[in-house]
Design a protein around this motif. Structure first.
Motif, PDB file in Angstrom:
ATOM      1  N   PHE A 119       0.832  -1.197   0.000  1.00 42.36           N
ATOM      2  CA  PHE A 119       0.000   0.000   0.000  1.00 42.36           C
ATOM      3  C   PHE A 119       0.872   1.254   0.000  1.00 42.36           C
ATOM      4  N   PHE A 120       1.928   1.238   0.823  1.00 42.24           N
ATOM      5  CA  PHE A 120       2.862   2.359   0.862  1.00 42.24           C
ATOM      6  C   PHE A 120       3.518   2.568  -0.510  1.00 42.24           C
ATOM      7  N   THR A 121       3.917   1.464  -1.166  1.00 41.39           N
ATOM      8  CA  THR A 121       4.574   1.555  -2.481  1.00 41.39           C
ATOM      9  C   THR A 121       3.648   2.162  -3.517  1.00 41.39           C
ATOM     10  N   VAL A 122       2.415   1.670  -3.571  1.00 44.81           N
ATOM     11  CA  VAL A 122       1.459   2.193  -4.561  1.00 44.81           C
ATOM     12  C   VAL A 122       1.133   3.655  -4.272  1.00 44.81           C
ATOM     13  N   THR A 123       0.986   4.004  -3.003  1.00 43.89           N
ATOM     14  CA  THR A 123       0.716   5.397  -2.634  1.00 43.89           C
ATOM     15  C   THR A 123       1.879   6.298  -3.034  1.00 43.89           C
ATOM     16  N   ALA A 124       3.106   5.846  -2.800  1.00 47.94           N
ATOM     17  CA  ALA A 124       4.280   6.641  -3.187  1.00 47.94           C
ATOM     18  C   ALA A 124       4.356   6.791  -4.708  1.00 47.94           C
ATOM     19  N   LEU A 125       3.999   5.739  -5.420  1.00 46.80           N
ATOM     20  CA  LEU A 125       4.017   5.797  -6.888  1.00 46.80           C
ATOM     21  C   LEU A 125       2.993   6.800  -7.406  1.00 46.80           C
ATOM     22  N   VAL A 126       1.778   6.738  -6.889  1.00 50.86           N
ATOM     23  CA  VAL A 126       0.725   7.665  -7.320  1.00 50.86           C
ATOM     24  C   VAL A 126       1.086   9.099  -6.927  1.00 50.86           C
ATOM     25  N   ALA A 127       1.627   9.279  -5.733  1.00 52.89           N
ATOM     26  CA  ALA A 127       2.028  10.621  -5.303  1.00 52.89           C
ATOM     27  C   ALA A 127       3.135  11.170  -6.194  1.00 52.89           C
ATOM     28  N   GLY A 128       4.094  10.328  -6.547  1.00 47.64           N
ATOM     29  CA  GLY A 128       5.177  10.774  -7.430  1.00 47.64           C
ATOM     30  C   GLY A 128       4.671  11.191  -8.796  1.00 47.64           C
ATOM     31  N   VAL A 129       3.753  10.410  -9.352  1.00 47.47           N
ATOM     32  CA  VAL A 129       3.182  10.756 -10.662  1.00 47.47           C
ATOM     33  C   VAL A 129       2.374  12.048 -10.559  1.00 47.47           C
ATOM     34  N   THR A 130       1.625  12.209  -9.485  1.00 42.14           N
ATOM     35  CA  THR A 130       0.823  13.418  -9.299  1.00 42.14           C
ATOM     36  C   THR A 130       1.707  14.653  -9.168  1.00 42.14           C
ATOM     37  N   ILE A 131       2.751  14.541  -8.372  1.00 41.11           N
ATOM     38  CA  ILE A 131       3.673  15.678  -8.202  1.00 41.11           C
ATOM     39  C   ILE A 131       4.374  16.004  -9.510  1.00 41.11           C
ATOM     40  N   PHE A 132       4.802  14.964 -10.244  1.00 46.59           N
ATOM     41  CA  PHE A 132       5.455  15.208 -11.529  1.00 46.59           C
ATOM     42  C   PHE A 132       4.497  15.888 -12.499  1.00 46.59           C
ATOM     43  N   GLY A 133       3.248  15.428 -12.521  1.00 47.93           N
ATOM     44  CA  GLY A 133       2.263  16.027 -13.425  1.00 47.93           C
ATOM     45  C   GLY A 133       1.960  17.475 -13.081  1.00 47.93           C
ATOM     46  N   ALA A 134       1.985  17.801 -11.798  1.00 50.41           N
ATOM     47  CA  ALA A 134       1.687  19.171 -11.377  1.00 50.41           C
ATOM     48  C   ALA A 134       2.852  20.117 -11.628  1.00 50.41           C
ATOM     49  N   THR A 135       4.062  19.606 -11.596  1.00 46.07           N
ATOM     50  CA  THR A 135       5.233  20.485 -11.744  1.00 46.07           C
ATOM     51  C   THR A 135       5.873  20.416 -13.122  1.00 46.07           C
ATOM     52  N   TYR A 136       5.356  19.608 -14.023  1.00 41.75           N
ATOM     53  CA  TYR A 136       5.959  19.445 -15.346  1.00 41.75           C
ATOM     54  C   TYR A 136       5.697  20.676 -16.211  1.00 41.75           C
ATOM     55  N   GLU A 137       6.746  21.152 -16.848  1.00 44.27           N
ATOM     56  CA  GLU A 137       6.609  22.264 -17.791  1.00 44.27           C
ATOM     57  C   GLU A 137       7.197  21.818 -19.119  1.00 44.27           C
ATOM     58  N   ASP A 138       6.430  21.983 -20.173  1.00 44.72           N
ATOM     59  CA  ASP A 138       6.872  21.591 -21.501  1.00 44.72           C
ATOM     60  C   ASP A 138       7.931  22.579 -22.008  1.00 44.72           C
ATOM     61  N   GLU A 139       8.937  22.073 -22.700  1.00 43.88           N
ATOM     62  CA  GLU A 139      10.015  22.933 -23.224  1.00 43.88           C
ATOM     63  C   GLU A 139       9.482  23.920 -24.248  1.00 43.88           C
ATOM     64  N   ALA A 140       8.446  23.543 -24.979  1.00 43.77           N
ATOM     65  CA  ALA A 140       7.884  24.440 -25.997  1.00 43.77           C
ATOM     66  C   ALA A 140       7.227  25.660 -25.349  1.00 43.77           C
ATOM     67  N   HIS A 141       6.607  25.472 -24.183  1.00 44.48           N
ATOM     68  CA  HIS A 141       5.965  26.602 -23.504  1.00 44.48           C
ATOM     69  C   HIS A 141       6.972  27.528 -22.821  1.00 44.48           C
ATOM     70  N   GLN A 142       8.168  27.025 -22.511  1.00 45.44           N
ATOM     71  CA  GLN A 142       9.180  27.851 -21.872  1.00 45.44           C
ATOM     72  C   GLN A 142       9.755  28.862 -22.854  1.00 45.44           C
ATOM     73  N   LYS A 143       9.816  28.515 -24.120  1.00 44.59           N
ATOM     74  CA  LYS A 143      10.432  29.416 -25.132  1.00 44.59           C
ATOM     75  C   LYS A 143       9.487  30.432 -25.610  1.00 44.59           C
TER      76      LYS A 143
END
Length: 143
Positions: A119-143
């Motif tokens: 349960f801890f592993t799956v929760t950490a995996l989902v949290a990691g994906v959620t955090i990555f999705g929230a903080t991801y910035e596309d290189e095309a939008h940066q330029k």
């Protein structure tokens, strides 16, 4: 053809004619000119597709929009998953040990620990994906 089948067919007195459509049979029955052209084509064209140099040898070009990643960089980006996998493995090994020693109560405890670790592993995996999705910035939008 397999060795067992060859021996069995020879003992039974049956001669295999399936070779007739094979490449070796065609090679044996080609004219010298056809054989020479076939051998030239074999040297020129292999069965392995060519990999472009910029992809195969990391030519420094960004191709396909993906970044080069490895196990270490992925583990560093979400260490909770690695920790959960370790805890799950430890609980499984403890469960096996208790089972082999005949300790039924200890085996049940380790099974519960394994479920908690998973349960801890799956929760950490989902949290990691959620955090990555929230903080991801596309290189095309940066330029």
């Amino acid at each position: 053809m397999g060795l067992f089948r060859t021996v069995f067919m020879n003992v039974a007195g049956v001669h295999d004619e399936s070779k007739k459509g094979s490449y070796e049979w065609k090679k044996e029955h080609m004219s010298p000119d056809q054989l020479a052209r076939t051998m030239d084509n074999q040297e020129k064209y292999s069965g392995v597709p060519a990999i472009p140099v910029d992809i195969g040898y990391h030519g420094g070009k960004n191709v396909g929009g993906s970044q080069q990643t490895g196990v270490i960089s992925n583990a560093a980006s979400n260490p909770g998953v690695i920790l959960g996998m370790g805890l799950t493995t430890a609980a499984l090994l403890g469960m096996f040990k208790s089972s082999f020693l005949g300790d039924k109560v200890g085996a049940q405890k380790m099974m519960q620990y394994r479920i908690m670790a998973q349960f801890f592993t799956v929760t950490a995996l989902v949290a990691g994906v959620t955090i990555f999705g929230a903080t991801y910035e596309d290189e095309a939008h940066q330029k």
